[in-house]
Design an enzyme around this catalytic site. Structure first.
Site, PDB file in Angstrom:
ATOM      1  N   ASP A  52       0.827  -1.204   0.000  1.00  0.00           N
ATOM      2  CA  ASP A  52       0.000   0.000   0.000  1.00  0.00           C
ATOM      3  C   ASP A  52       0.866   1.260   0.000  1.00  0.00           C
ATOM      4  O   ASP A  52       2.090   1.201   0.158  1.00  0.00           O
ATOM      5  CB  ASP A  52      -0.915   0.014   1.225  1.00  0.00           C
ATOM      6  CG  ASP A  52      -2.019  -1.033   1.133  1.00  0.00           C
ATOM      7  OD1 ASP A  52      -2.363  -1.436   0.003  1.00  0.00           O
ATOM      8  OD2 ASP A  52      -2.521  -1.452   2.191  1.00  0.00           O
ATOM      9  N   TYR A 113       6.778  -9.962   6.788  1.00  0.00           N
ATOM     10  CA  TYR A 113       6.719  -8.515   6.993  1.00  0.00           C
ATOM     11  C   TYR A 113       7.303  -8.177   8.364  1.00  0.00           C
ATOM     12  O   TYR A 113       7.121  -8.925   9.332  1.00  0.00           O
ATOM     13  CB  TYR A 113       5.274  -8.015   6.953  1.00  0.00           C
ATOM     14  CG  TYR A 113       4.703  -7.797   5.578  1.00  0.00           C
ATOM     15  CD1 TYR A 113       4.797  -6.551   4.956  1.00  0.00           C
ATOM     16  CD2 TYR A 113       4.048  -8.815   4.905  1.00  0.00           C
ATOM     17  CE1 TYR A 113       4.246  -6.333   3.695  1.00  0.00           C
ATOM     18  CE2 TYR A 113       3.499  -8.620   3.642  1.00  0.00           C
ATOM     19  CZ  TYR A 113       3.603  -7.368   3.046  1.00  0.00           C
ATOM     20  OH  TYR A 113       3.063  -7.164   1.802  1.00  0.00           O
TER      21      TYR A 113
END
Length: 247
Positions: A52, A113
């Site tokens: 994003d 992540y």
């Protein structure tokens, strides 16, 4: 037809995300433009994921295809040339030929992540880590993270109205590591992640760590399959896609 993988990293701050958007500059668009100039043909690039706006990638893979065969000698300066063409926020580390059926996104078997935070104000961490002003119980957060690995449906941590077919993920690790006296990082490893999932997980786990939610509350949040029940979505600047595995 030759297929090539690109290993790159990027700072997400200047971009609207990885994927091309009509209203902003994307990492994908920058890479396609640079490759098209370098190879003197229109190049389409497929990434290993869709980060994003503002999200970083310390390790990211993408692939592209060339219709004309390019010998190894002609590729020797690709990394140098691409880095000269690309924005300073994007760095190419290597470009290498792969099997035609290896797909940067769908062939990936595991993704990791990291979400960074610090507990004392530090101007040098301001743009790369989240300043957490409240105390938290790290052991309780780790316990909560471990419990999340027993679930498969992560609808409660997904952005609403996405176009995915399923919200099922195999979350293999959800942990909190201490880096030094004031710095920490969350580590999440799964076969796939939903849009906004990691940032929602971090916000919820921090709420467990500061006493707002109990472990029983967390169980109810997951089982509710309702994004409104989970914690806040954390800022994007402290999130990094850090590892992709293919085998």
């Amino acid at each position: 037809m030759q297929r090539f993988f690109i290993h790159l990293s990027y700072c997400g701050a200047p971009y609207c995300g990885w994927q091309k958007q009509p209203n902003g500059r994307s990492v994908q668009a920058c890479l396609e433009e640079a490759l098209s100039v370098l190879l003197k043909q229109e190049i389409a690039v497929t990434g290993c994921g869709r980060t994003d706006a503002g999200v970083n990638a310390s390790s990211f893979f993408a692939h592209f295809d060339c219709e004309k065969e390019i010998p190894p000698a002609a590729r020797s300066s690709w990394v140098y040339q691409l880095n000269a063409l690309l924005d300073k926020a994007i760095a190419v580390h290597s470009v290498f030929e792969v099997a035609p059926d290896l797909h940067a996104r769908f062939s990936a078997t595991e993704r990791t992540y990291h979400y960074y935070l610090h507990t004392e104000k530090d101007p040098f961490l301001e743009n790369s880590s989240y300043y957490c002003r409240f105390p938290f119980d790290a052991d309780l957060i780790r316990q909560a993270g471990q419990s999340l690995c027993g679930y498969r449906d992560f609808t409660s941590f997904s952005k609403l109205h996405t176009q995915v077919k399923t919200n099922f993920c195999h979350l293999k690790r959800a942990d909190l590591e201490r880096i030094d006296f004031v710095r920490w990082r969350f580590v999440f490893t799964a076969d796939r992640f939903l849009r906004n999932m990691v940032r929602a997980l971090v916000g919820t786990l921090l709420s467990v760590g500061n006493g707002r939610y109990s472990l029983e509350d967390l169980q109810r949040i997951v089982e509710a399959k309702d994004r409104c029940k989970a914690g806040t979505s954390m800022p994007s600047h402290a999130l990094y896609l850090s590892e992709i595995r293919y085998f």
